[in-house]
Write an enzyme that holds these catalytic residues in place. Structure first.
Site, short mmCIF file in Angstrom:
data_model
loop_
_atom_site.label_atom_id
_atom_site.label_comp_id
_atom_site.label_asym_id
_atom_site.label_seq_id
_atom_site.Cartn_x
_atom_site.Cartn_y
_atom_site.Cartn_z
N THR A 166 -41.21 -15.69 -1.29
CA THR A 166 -40.04 -16.55 -1.07
C THR A 166 -38.96 -15.78 -0.29
OG1 THR A 166 -40.49 -17.36 -3.29
CG2 THR A 166 -38.45 -18.09 -2.29
N HIS B 257 -36.12 -14.80 4.80
CA HIS B 257 -35.78 -13.84 5.86
C HIS B 257 -36.28 -14.33 7.22
CE1 HIS B 257 -36.18 -9.79 7.95
NE2 HIS B 257 -34.90 -9.82 7.57
ZN LIG Z 1 -41.34 -14.39 -6.92
#
Ligand SMILES: [Zn+2]
Ligand SMILES: [Zn+2]
Length: 356
Positions: free
Chosen positions: A55, A60
Site C-alpha cells: 500500500t 508513493h
Molecule cells: Zn500492510
C-alpha cells in the site's frame, strides 16, 4: 534500565523526533517535529522497525490516492515509553505492535461483528501518523503486546499475516485442495506458507519475477508459473484435470483476476485481496458461475485475526526471515522506497531504532 533512561529523556525534554513524510506522490523525506504529547487514552511508542507495505509503495507511485502531505508506515514494532492516565493494559517497557485498522465498535457494521466494514474506520499509518517515525502516539485499544520470542523484525509481519489469515478464514481451505496463488510478493508468499500449513495438496504460484518464483519454490510451491510467458490456467489444468479448488489473487488487476477465474474447477473459490487500479473489471459468464457453483469473493483487511497472527509469528515452524530482502536505516528512506519499486524486493524493513 535502558528503557527507563529513554523514558526520562523523552518525557523531560520532549525533544524533536525524525519522521518520514510524503509531500506528494513520488517524493518522501525525513522531517522533524516534536514528540507527540501523551493523551489520557494513548500509548507513546519508541518505534524499532517498520516494514514497507505494498500500500505504501502504491501511494508513493501515485496509484492509490491519499491526502498529501502523508506519513506512511503501518507495519511496525517498538517499545512503550509513556502511557496516558487512563491506560491500564499496557505499561512502560512493553514490547508492542499496533493493529492499524481502528474500528469504532459502535456503528451498524461493528455491532454486526464486521469491524473491517466500520463506518468510522481510522487507519493510522494508512491515512496519517505513520510508523516511519521515531515515536508514535496511538490509542491503547489498537496496541498489542508481543512476546520476547518474536523479534522486532518479525513483529513487523504481524499485520500482513493477520490480513492473510482473514483470507484463509474466508477461503475455507480444506486438506488436499489444489491452490493457485497469484503474486509472489510478501502477501503471496505468506499465503503459500499458510496454505501449506493448512494442508493444501498442490500449490501453484504465479509470479513474473524469477527471483520471487525461486523463493516460492524454496518455501514449498509445487509449481511456479511465469504469467508473462505461459498461460496460468492451462498450466493449472495440465497439473490437475479438474482445475483449482481455490485461487488466491493478491494482485487484483483485470488480467490476474480473469486468469484466476479461468483456473477454477467445479465448486472452485476465487478470493481477491489485491487492491489495484479502480478500473479493474472482468467479463465473466453467469452460466459458468451457476452451473459450476463458483464462488468469487473479495477479502478486506484483518477482522478478528490480529491476536492469532501474533501466535503464529511466535511459532517456530515458519521461515519468516526468508521474506526480508532488505534492511535500511530511516535516514535512507528514499532509497528504501526506490528499492520497493524494484522487482526483486519482497519485504523491505526500515530500521528506526533497533540495535539488537
Ligand atoms: Zn500492510
Ligand atoms: Zn464502527
Amino acid at each position: 534500565m535502558r528503557v527507563e533512561s529513554l523514558v526520562l529523556r523523552v518525557i523531560e525534554s520532549r525533544t524533536d523526533m525524525k519522521y518520514a513524510v510524503m509531500p506528494q506522490a513520488g517524493m518522501i523525506k525525513i522531517e522533524e517535529k516534536p514528540v507527540p504529547p501523551i493523551e489520557d487514552d494513548k500509548v507513546l511508542i519508541n518505534v524499532k522497525m517498520c516494514g514497507i507495505c505494498g500500500t505504501d509503495t502504491l501511494i508513493h507511485k501515485g496509484i492509490l490516492n491519499v491526502n498529501f502531505p502523508y506519513s506512511p508506515g503501518h507495519e511496525y514494532s517498538g517499545v512503550v515509553v509513556d502511557t496516558g492516565k487512563k491506560v491500564s493494559s499496557i505499561k512502560i517497557g512493553d514490547r508492542v505492535t499496533v493493529n492499524p485498522n481502528h474500528e469504532c465498535g459502535l456503528c451498524y457494521f461493528c455491532r454486526l461483528g464486521f469491524p473491517n466494514h466500520c463506518e468510522n474506520l481510522k487507519r493510522p499509518g494508512i491515512k496519517s501518523n505513520g510508523g516511519f517515525a521515531e515515536y508514535v502516539s496511538v490509542p491503547e485499544k489498537i496496541v498489542y503486546r508481543i512476546p520476547d520470542s518474536i523479534s522486532f523484525r518479525n513483529a513487523t509481519l504481524i499485520e500482513p499475516v493477520s490480513c492473510v489469515l482473514h483470507m484463509i478464514d474466508e477461503a475455507c481451505i480444506k486438506p488436499r485442495d489444489v491452490v493457485v496463488i497469484i503474486g509472489g510478493g510478501t502477501m503471496g508468499l505468506i499465503c503459500l506458507l499458510l496454505c501449506g500449513y493448512y494442508g493444501a495438496r498442490t500449490i501453484i504460484l504465479s509470479e513474473p519475477v524469477e527471483y520471487k518464483r525461486a523463493l516460492a519454490k524454496q518455501l514449498g510451491a509445487f509449481l511456479t508459473c511465469d504469467p508473462a510467458k505461459e498461460c496460468l490456467s492451462s498450466r493449472v489444468k495440465e497439473t490437475d484435470l479438474h482445475g483449482a479448488n481455490l485461487v488466491l489473487d493478491n494482485v487484483g488487476s483485470s488480467n490476474t483476476v480473469f486468469e484466476g477465474y479461468k483456473c477454477l474447477g467445479k465448486k472452485g473459490r476465487l478470493l481477491i485481496s489485491g487492491l489495484n487500479s479502480e478500473k479493474a473489471e472482468i467479463p465473466i459468464s453467469v452460466q459458468d458461475i451457476v452451473k459450476n457453483e463458483l464462488t468469487i469473493k473479495g477479502v478486506f483487511l484483518n477482522p478478528n485475526t490480529f491476536s492469532r497472527s501474533i501466535e503464529l509469528l511466535g511459532m517456530k515452524v515458519f521461515p519468516w526471515d526468508n521474506l526480508f530482502t532488505h534492511e535500511i536505516q530511516l535516514s535512507e528512506i528514499n532509497r528504501a522506497f526506490d528499492i520497493s519499486a524494484e522487482a526483486k524486493a519482497v519485504k523491505i524493513l526500515v530500521n528506526i531504532n533497533e540495535r539488537e
